[in-house]
Design a protein around this motif. Structure first.
Motif, mmCIF file in Angstrom:
data_model
loop_
_atom_site.group_PDB
_atom_site.id
_atom_site.type_symbol
_atom_site.label_atom_id
_atom_site.label_comp_id
_atom_site.label_asym_id
_atom_site.label_seq_id
_atom_site.Cartn_x
_atom_site.Cartn_y
_atom_site.Cartn_z
ATOM 1 N N ASP A 1 -13.495 -7.931 -4.014
ATOM 2 C CA ASP A 1 -12.792 -8.268 -4.925
ATOM 3 C C ASP A 1 -13.734 -9.377 -5.949
ATOM 4 O OD1 ASP A 1 -10.589 -7.118 -3.914
ATOM 5 O OD2 ASP A 1 -10.254 -8.869 -2.551
ATOM 6 N N LYS B 1 -3.830 -12.760 -5.652
ATOM 7 C CA LYS B 1 -3.891 -11.982 -4.545
ATOM 8 C C LYS B 1 -3.228 -12.562 -3.338
ATOM 9 C CE LYS B 1 -6.625 -8.768 -1.654
ATOM 10 N NZ LYS B 1 -8.115 -8.451 -1.373
ATOM 11 N N GLU C 1 1.162 10.973 2.854
ATOM 12 C CA GLU C 1 -0.135 10.280 2.641
ATOM 13 C C GLU C 1 -1.211 11.385 3.191
ATOM 14 O OE1 GLU C 1 -0.988 7.397 1.820
ATOM 15 O OE2 GLU C 1 1.255 7.023 1.325
ATOM 16 N N SER D 1 -12.280 0.805 -4.097
ATOM 17 C CA SER D 1 -11.276 0.533 -5.123
ATOM 18 C C SER D 1 -10.261 1.635 -4.871
ATOM 19 C CB SER D 1 -11.742 0.663 -6.612
ATOM 20 O OG SER D 1 -10.671 0.209 -7.298
ATOM 21 N N ARG D 2 -9.608 1.538 -3.745
ATOM 22 C CA ARG D 2 -8.638 2.828 -3.203
ATOM 23 C C ARG D 2 -7.517 2.628 -3.824
ATOM 24 N NH1 ARG D 2 -11.054 5.038 1.578
ATOM 25 N NH2 ARG D 2 -13.073 3.916 2.104
ATOM 26 N N ARG D 3 -6.931 1.457 -4.278
ATOM 27 C CA ARG D 3 -5.715 1.479 -4.649
ATOM 28 C C ARG D 3 -5.391 2.307 -5.892
ATOM 29 N NH1 ARG D 3 -3.832 -2.448 -8.171
ATOM 30 N NH2 ARG D 3 -5.724 -3.499 -7.951
ATOM 31 N N ARG D 4 -6.221 2.326 -6.933
ATOM 32 C CA ARG D 4 -5.778 3.090 -8.080
ATOM 33 C C ARG D 4 -6.060 4.663 -7.700
ATOM 34 N NH1 ARG D 4 -9.952 -0.791 -9.872
ATOM 35 N NH2 ARG D 4 -8.855 -2.248 -11.404
ATOM 36 N N THR E 1 -5.496 6.162 -4.676
ATOM 37 C CA THR E 1 -4.355 6.505 -3.889
ATOM 38 C C THR E 1 -3.189 6.707 -4.675
ATOM 39 O OG1 THR E 1 -3.994 4.386 -3.276
ATOM 40 C CG2 THR E 1 -5.655 5.658 -1.847
ATOM 41 N N ALA E 2 -2.935 5.964 -5.594
ATOM 42 C CA ALA E 2 -1.817 6.250 -6.654
ATOM 43 C C ALA E 2 -1.876 7.469 -7.472
ATOM 44 C CB ALA E 2 -1.622 4.934 -7.336
#
Length: 808
Positions: A416, A408, A169, A135-138, A140-141
């Motif tokens: 997912d 999505k 990044e 779950s990288r999206r959370r 990385t934000a």
């Protein structure tokens, strides 16, 4: 202490007090507030943090966003300059920043060590996610906001600041997503994050089995009881007692009862122990998550003398271990003389072992560096229960994959589906199951071929051209999108004259991602064969507009539906409609087929009564619908009115001729309904077309037409050359023919059409008198006109008068 707190540090900041609602959420299955999470960090870590360790607020994402926005606003220059003066103290040495970050309703832990004086600004960037390690999206934000905050406030004008500004990044590229315990629900993420922080600060290694879902569930109950009684109950000493790695001596030396006494001393109540107290005491249900070291395996394989000369010798010992321990091992990797095994006896078990060649010597040994000898997870069900569970999981995964695809842009992945299962179904699915489900979805042409809608128009047009007399067309909306498709093959109208004149209509929802409603008209032959005669797929729901459109085209395509009835006294057309009293359906039938009789499904009526008035009242619906005796009907209605006046009002308001067999005694103009009392014809047809409902519209149309054609072709070949009355009718007629033995029949009246039938009720009882009119297929018992097959009294007429006249 430094001049200014770093990102609103809750431990070194002002005292926090969670609200009563925030504490109450601990008792249910709700997400926990950020204030409560910060309060737990404050009360457990206050006074024991080194100066170089910084704890971030759970709202750090919003904090970063707020102050990063100030960097871009010219009117906030004074505020930015003031903060830089207080925060640049964090550029003078190495600091470790840890936060139970909350982003998009999910908690996870970020652990960052930074030092501007070093060539690599970030010494370590670790992320611990209890829901999914991918779950990288959370994360990385949050990390991106952190980097900009450091460069804009703490490192402004210093070395490497330009690097951090240009390479946005940079911190994300240094991030490592670490393994940690996984939650099996969607509401304990906050407690998982706090528990990870406690283990990190205690110097404990965080791995997938350092604590379990059972530990978190027990802690949650204890927090609710403790904080409800004392706002400062959550001390590090109290919470440590719920985690084996934090307080091993207490867990190993105390019994579960002693653990309970320890907790009760901290949070004393006057009442006796209840369910919550048993959970706090450390008790576990029988199907709880396992968490134990495999001492048997270590004893058999980990010794220095345990060297195997061949793979076959190793497998013999592995098989013996499985029989002794009851744990099943599966080969996960096989290469030369190397083998890797994993435990499949527990769901998501962490047990992993690897065997390989002995360095610079002959033989195969256990590779301790690649092993985890700890079992964890719930025991996997097997045999019958296992197959049922697998089948249920398959349907759940299929539904979840479709839901993910709707929200999505990219194709759904196994992870997912796992996350969707936790959030929507509150269940933790295995990666392998989800992987197979997603792959099956990718391989399915029915699901993946969205371009098929461009072929619906040509398909329908070609079908109509190649099948003269058929009705097949498609309608588009103002936006040129397909709105409705109607198909009625040319043979359907002829089929109507060879079946029981009862037609069942129903609608069912399409299950594919494109949705839609399937309208279906189905008939049944005397041999109980089902024949769909017309269908439509529309974007309408089961509403009045959709039903009017379907029925109007059905009437135009199948004119035999409004054929005059063969009974001269019948005031309705030949075909009777059977329906479930759906929304708009009754009104649509009244408007489109005003001269056809419409009956209602008794099963749906009984379900409605059960829902509104209870099961006991619902048991009276079936006797009311099946009795053909007027006195019995009156007695049942009287009893119903006594027990439930509201149910009596509801059932009598429907109208007896729509669902009661006794109505054929009161109204001779009603057409026979041939024993149909429910819409099982439609339910069976929907089940028959189940596969078609899972696909897109083109495949659904093609699948239904193939089914219709095959059923007609099969009937033609099976019954070609046969004539006469079908076996079922012959059997019923024969039974009634034998039953009428001893009946006496006399002509009554001057019309020559009415006859009286006398029948003995018993050895000594009086005879019963009933009248029949064979020319109209009418009898006082009501069964002839309701079912369409001569009743016992009608058979008596044929046996006594007709058979005698013809010397049969």
């Amino acid at each position: 202490m430094h001049a200014m707190l770093f990102v609103d540090d809750p431990v070194r900041g002002n005292p926090l007090q969670p609200s009563a609602d925030a504490i109450r959420a601990l008792k249910g299955e709700e997400w926990l507030s950020t204030i409560l999470i910060d309060h737990l960090l404050q009360t457990t870590l206050k006074g024991c943090l080194p100066d170089h360790v910084l704890i971030g607020s759970s709202d750090c994402y919003e904090y970063f966003s707020t102050y990063n926005d100030k960097l871009d606003k010219h009117d906030c220059a004074d505020t930015v300059q003031t903060m830089r003066g207080g925060l640049q103290a964090y550029a003078k040495s190495e600091f470790r920043y840890i936060s139970a970050a909350c982003h998009q309703g999910h908690f996870f832990v970020v652990d960052v060590t930074f030092d501007i004086r070093q060539p690599a600004v970030f010494q370590q960037v670790n992320v611990y996610d209890s829901l999914s390690i991918t779950s990288r999206r959370r994360a990385t934000a949050v990390l991106g906001r952190l980097q900009r905050f450091l460069s804009g406030f703490c490192f402004h004008g210093l070395d490497h600041n330009l690097l951090l500004l240009e390479k946005q990044e940079y911190i994300v590229q240094q991030a490592v997503f670490r393994n940690c315990p996984k939650q099996s629900n969607s509401h304990d993420c906050g407690l998982f994050a706090v528990a990870v922080i406690w283990h990190l600060l205690e110097g404990k290694e965080v791995h997938s089995s350092v604590f379990t879902q059972g530990d978190i569930a027990t802690l949650r109950q204890a927090l609710y009881r403790g904080l409800s009684a004392n706002a400062e109950w959550a001390t590090l000493e109290n919470v440590s007692s719920f985690f084996p790695a934090l307080l091993p001596s207490l867990r190993n030396e105390s019994s579960p009862a002693e653990d309970g006494e320890l907790v009760d001393e901290t949070c004393q109540e006057d009442e006796g122990p209840n369910e919550d107290e048993e959970l706090v005491a450390g008790t576990r249900p029988e199907n709880s998550i396992h968490d134990v070291e495999d001492e048997l395996f270590e004893k058999q394989f980990a010794g220095p003398s345990q060297v195997f000369q061949t793979v076959e010798e190793l497998m013999v010992v592995i098989n013996a271990y499985q029989e002794t321990s009851g744990n099943s091992l599966a080969i996960r990797r096989s290469r030369g003389s190397s083998r890797a095994f994993a435990c499949i006896s527990h769901a998501n078990c962490t047990f992993r072992v690897a065997f390989g060649p002995k360095p610079r010597q002959e033989g195969i040994i256990l590779k301790r560096g690649n092993c985890n000898l700890r079992h964890s997870g719930v025991a996997v069900t097997s045999a019958k229960d296992g197959r049922c569970l697998k089948k249920r999981s398959k349907e759940v995964i299929k539904q979840l994959a479709s839901d993910v695809a709707l929200h999505k842009h990219a194709p759904p992945t196994a992870n997912d589906v796992i996350k969707a299962g936790v959030h929507k179904k509150k269940t933790l699915l295995s990666y392998k199951q989800c992987y197979r489900g997603v792959n099956a979805r990718k391989e399915s042409k029915i699901i993946s071929d969205s371009m098929s809608f461009q072929l619906v128009g040509p398909y329908v047009q070609t079908f109509a051209e190649r099948n003269p007399g058929s009705t097949a067309f498609m309608e588009r909306g103002s936006d040129n999108r397909i709105q409705r498709v109607f198909v009625c093959p040319s043979f359907a109208n002829d089929v109507l004259m060879c079946v029981r004149p009862v037609i069942s209509i129903d609608a069912a929802h399409m299950r594919s991602e494109w949705k839609g409603t399937l309208y279906l008209a189905t008939v049944k032959s005397a041999l109980d064969d089902l024949y769909p005669v017309a269908f439509a797929i529309t974007v309408d729901g089961e509403d009045l507009q959709g039903w009017l459109w379907f029925l109007e085209h059905l009437k135009a395509s199948a004119p035999n539906l409004i054929t005059e009835h063969f009974r001269r006294e019948c005031s309705y057309k030949l075909f009777t409609f059977m329906s479930d009293r759906g929304k708009g359906l009754v009104t649509a039938l009244r408007n489109v087929f005003p001269d056809n009789h419409n009956c209602f499904c008794v099963v749906h009526i009984r379900r409605n009564v059960e829902t509104d008035f209870g099961k006991k009242i619902a048991t009276m619906v079936t006797p009311l619908s099946t009795t053909s005796s007027l006195p019995e009907k009156t007695a049942l209605l009287t009893e119903l009115e006594r027990k439930s006046p509201d149910a009596y009002k509801y059932l009598t308001g429907i109208g007896a001729k729509r669902w009661m067999d006794s109505a054929w005694l009161e109204d001779e103009k009603l057409p026979p309904r041939y024993g149909f009392r429910n819409s099982n014809i439609s339910e069976s047809a929907n089940n028959m077309l189940n596969d078609a409902r899972n696909g897109n519209w083109l495949d659904a149309i093609d699948g239904i037409l193939i089914k219709m054609s095959l059923r007609i072709t099969k009937s033609q070949s099976e019954y070609e050359g046969k004539d006469g009355v079908v076996d079922d009718i012959v059997g019923l007629a024969t039974k009634r023919w034998e039953k009428c033995v001893g009946c006496r029949v006399y002509a009554s009246g001057n019309d020559g059409e009415t006859y009286s039938v006398y029948q003995k009720l018993g050895e000594e009882s009086e005879e019963a008198l009933l009248k029949v009119r064979p020319v109209d297929c009418v009898c006082d018992c009501g069964k002839w006109q309701a079912i369409g097959v001569p009743c016992v009294h009608g058979m008596a007429y044929f046996r006594v008068l007709v058979a005698v006249s013809y010397n049969i």
